[in-house]
Design an enzyme around this catalytic site. Structure first.
Site, PDB file in Angstrom:
ATOM      1  CB  THR A  70      15.541 -15.689  24.931  1.00 14.53           C
ATOM      2  OG1 THR A  70      15.957 -16.436  23.790  1.00 14.53           O
ATOM      3  CG2 THR A  70      14.885 -16.614  25.917  1.00 14.53           C
ATOM      4  CG  ASN A  80      15.099 -18.524   8.151  1.00  8.09           C
ATOM      5  OD1 ASN A  80      14.208 -18.436   8.978  1.00  8.09           O
ATOM      6  ND2 ASN A  80      16.375 -18.584   8.482  1.00  8.09           N
ATOM      7  CD  GLU A 109      16.756 -20.362  11.741  1.00  7.64           C
ATOM      8  OE1 GLU A 109      15.690 -20.850  12.175  1.00  7.64           O
ATOM      9  OE2 GLU A 109      16.794 -19.377  10.984  1.00  7.64           O
ATOM     10  CB  THR A 116      11.134 -24.264  16.326  1.00  4.61           C
ATOM     11  OG1 THR A 116      12.050 -23.236  16.715  1.00  4.61           O
ATOM     12  CG2 THR A 116       9.849 -24.125  17.118  1.00  4.61           C
ATOM     13  CB  SER A 146       8.840 -27.329   3.155  1.00  5.76           C
ATOM     14  OG  SER A 146      10.153 -27.319   3.641  1.00  5.76           O
ATOM     15  CE  LYS A 165      12.097 -22.277  19.842  1.00  6.39           C
ATOM     16  NZ  LYS A 165      11.785 -21.250  18.767  1.00  6.39           N
TER      17      LYS A 165
END
Length: 409
Positions: free
Chosen positions: A193, A404, A280, A156, A409, A182
């Site tokens: 996870t 985030n 991230e 993702t 979007s 992932k």
């Protein structure tokens, strides 16, 4: 960019006899991206899994638990990215079941022999029509060597695919282990996870698999955190295809059992650490070691207090040796009778604090030298006992907020 993590090389990933994988573009959320993956398992394979403890768990998690509880032979798994099918109520359950029905029909198996998995945006209807339309192409693509392709197909917000292999000798036979995962955000597993699939061709007594899945999760995925959020879709699945030709393993304490366990644990831990390295916005990989606790649980409390602290994580991002933030986190971790005069704090090779206060020999330049590294070890000694634990985390950067804020979007 991920911290010291490279994309997997397909040729380095061992195919697992009894597992074929197919990947396709179904347009689940966005066009022109791999987003639908199927695992096809030969007869004789055994499957176990552990799932999120988030009470608002996704529809596919509920279906997986139900299908595994029947103790029937799981023959297929289907994974979509782009849509989590979470927060979707009874309609979400119906759509997850419809996905299982569609794949089962194509494979001529029972729908309860299919495990569904989803990841992506929460509270949006699963586009089951796109998924079912893509299943024939995914099945047609199925082959043993598609592990790297599958690792890419379940991503993702990941910036890099995550896959590893290992091998061991069991009963004189070389057995293989390969896994993918992932995850990059909404990471604080409370079982396993985000999504991870680990398979071995070793023959393992079926009765051992459920406990094995939990043990591997506790030694790997339950020791990582990026942002403290436990996902609605966390799933970790272990598959044993029983095709390596070894006598079925019945005892983990045996030499064969320990050899296989080491290979399984190696892959699980590498996958878990890869998630943190690809956190991230992450720029640093941080290993937090808490020692000399009375119990492993209180060590874990302290480790996670440090790992979850936004002040600690932003200090690491800035390479700012504001290390009193770590001591503060130790203090509020919830150990009521903690004696601060027994606390020792190390940053890699630098002894920062002793007996609860600043080490007289500590120089801030030494702390800053370590803080500038991409990989850092934080070691805390509680002075209470012999228990210890390790947790892996990352720093918190501006990019985490941006990623985030723009996620849908």
């Amino acid at each position: 960019m991920p911290v010291n993590l490279k994309a997997p090389v397909a040729q380095d990933l061992a195919p697992i006899a009894g597992v074929r994988i197919g990947v396709t573009e179904a347009g689940v959320r966005k066009a022109n991206r791999k987003d639908l993956t199927v695992f096809l398992l030969d007869e004789g394979s055994h499957v176990a899994g552990v799932f999120t403890k988030n009470r608002f768990c996704a529809a596919p998690v509920q279906i997986c638990r139900e299908h595994l509880a029947t103790q029937g032979a799981i023959r297929a798994m289907v994974i979509n990215t782009g849509n989590a099918n979470a927060g979707t109520g009874t309609d979400g359950l119906a759509r997850a079941n419809a996905t299982c029905d569609a794949l089962a029909g194509l494979l001529k198996i029972d729908a309860k022999q299919v495990l569904p998995f989803s990841t992506g945006v929460i509270m949006e209807p699963l586009p089951v029509d796109r998924i079912t339309a893509g299943l024939p192409a995914a099945i047609a693509d199925a082959q043993p060597g598609n592990w790297a392709k599958a690792a890419e197909g379940i991503m993702t917000t990941d910036t890099i695919a995550k896959a590893f292999s290992a091998k061991a000798v069991v009963d004189g036979k070389t057995v293989h282990v390969t896994g993918i995962s992932k995850g990059a955000g909404m990471i604080r597993p409370n079982m396993a996870t985000m999504l991870s699939f680990l398979a071995t061709d070793a023959a393992i007594d079926t009765a051992l698999l459920p406990a094995l899945a939990k043990q591997l999760a506790d030694q790997s995925f339950n020791r990582i955190t990026i942002d403290g959020d436990t996902s609605t879709n966390d799933s970790f699945v272990v598959v044993a295809t029983n095709q390596a030709g070894n006598a079925a393993l019945t005892d983990w304490s045996s030499a064969d059992g320990q050899a296989l366990m080491a290979a399984l644990r190696d892959v699980a831990q590498k996958l878990a650490q890869a998630i943190v390295r690809d956190g991230e916005g992450a720029t640093k990989f941080i290993q937090i070691e808490v020692e000399q606790g009375r119990t492993e649980e209180e060590c874990r409390q302290v480790a996670y207090a440090i790992a979850h602290s936004p002040l600690v994580k932003t200090a690491f991002f800035a390479s700012d040796p504001n290390l009193g933030r770590i001591l503060a986190a130790v203090g509020y971790a919830g150990i009521e009778d903690l004696d601060q005069t027994r606390i020792e704090l190390y940053l890699d090779d630098v002894h920062v604090a002793t007996k609860g206060g600043r080490n007289p020999s500590y120089e801030e330049a030494d702390g800053q030298r370590v803080m500038k590294q991409q990989e850092i070890i934080v070691r805390v000694q509680l002075g209470r006992g012999a228990a210890n634990t390790t947790v892996w985390t990352c720093d918190l950067s501006h990019d985490y907020v941006s990623i985030n804020a723009d996620y849908r979007s």
